[in-house]
Scaffold this motif. Structure first.
Motif: not given
Length: 229
Positions: A93-103, A121-131
């Protein structure tokens, strides 16, 4: 008033006993450090609090609710947010999707989490695995905050991170304490950093609570006996 109380808690992994009578409490708005050498029961205690490991004896209370027999999802709904050891973000999931999933509804939302950790915020659309590891840790903390917990548990949140990233994490924890009044349970090895943010400490040895007190009472003798290598 105590938000979380453990009284003489015992727990087992199969036939092997891991906790032999852990007692601790966390008050509303308090930051408590859970300390001890590796393998002394800190992460096991976290698992029992989050109801991922059953207790054999003793009692757990959270905000007046007996949690001793609750499943983990109900403990979470009471208001316990966990940042697990090893981060465990959702890699696909992206950063944003990770956060939304738990909201869950409450104070913590996307703008507040990204204000605490601007890199998210800068990585919002980036996949979590790439962080990077540090960014994944920020995401894990942000995801836990998005559940709008009353108690935030951080299990080795700075382990293995670069010094500059560790400092960012400690700064965020200090901000949470100063500005939100959130109750926090911290598992970490860094006494110097813990002393800057924690109100009290509990030390475990071989699955038992052996010391409780303020950092001003944490003498060199105590740290050598229970924490030092």
């Amino acid at each position: 008033m105590s938000l979380l109380t453990l009284q003489d808690v015992t727990a087992f992994y199969g036939p092997t006993q891991a906790l032999f009578g852990v007692s601790l409490s966390v008050a509303e708005g308090e930051v408590l450090a859970l300390m001890g050498r590796n393998g002394m029961g800190k992460s096991t205690t976290v698992k029992t609090i989050c109801r991922m490991l059953p207790t054999r004896a003793g009692r757990l209370d959270f905000d007046g609710h007996d949690m001793t027999r609750l499943p983990s999802y109900r403990a979470a709904r009471l208001g316990i947010g966990l940042v697990p050891e090893g981060r465990r973000v959702f890699p696909n999931l992206t950063v944003e999707e990770n956060l939304i999933a738990a909201a869950r509804p409450g104070h913590w939302n996307m703008p507040r989490v990204t204000a605490l950790f601007p890199r998210l915020a800068e990585r919002r659309r980036q996949g979590a695995a790439t962080l990077s590891g540090g960014e994944q840790q920020m995401l894990a903390i942000g995801r836990a905050l998005m559940t709008n917990p009353r108690l935030l548990i951080l299990d080795e949140a700075t382990e293995g991170l670069a010094p500059i990233v560790r400092q960012e994490i400690w700064s965020a924890i200090a901000t949470l304490k100063r500005e939100t009044g959130l109750a926090i349970l911290l598992v970490d090895k860094s006494i110097a950093e813990l002393a800057q943010v924690a109100d009290r400490a509990v030390i475990l040895q071989r699955g038992e609570t052996v010391w409780t007190g303020g950092f001003d009472a944490l003498t060199e003798d105590i740290t050598t006996r229970y924490i030092g290598v």
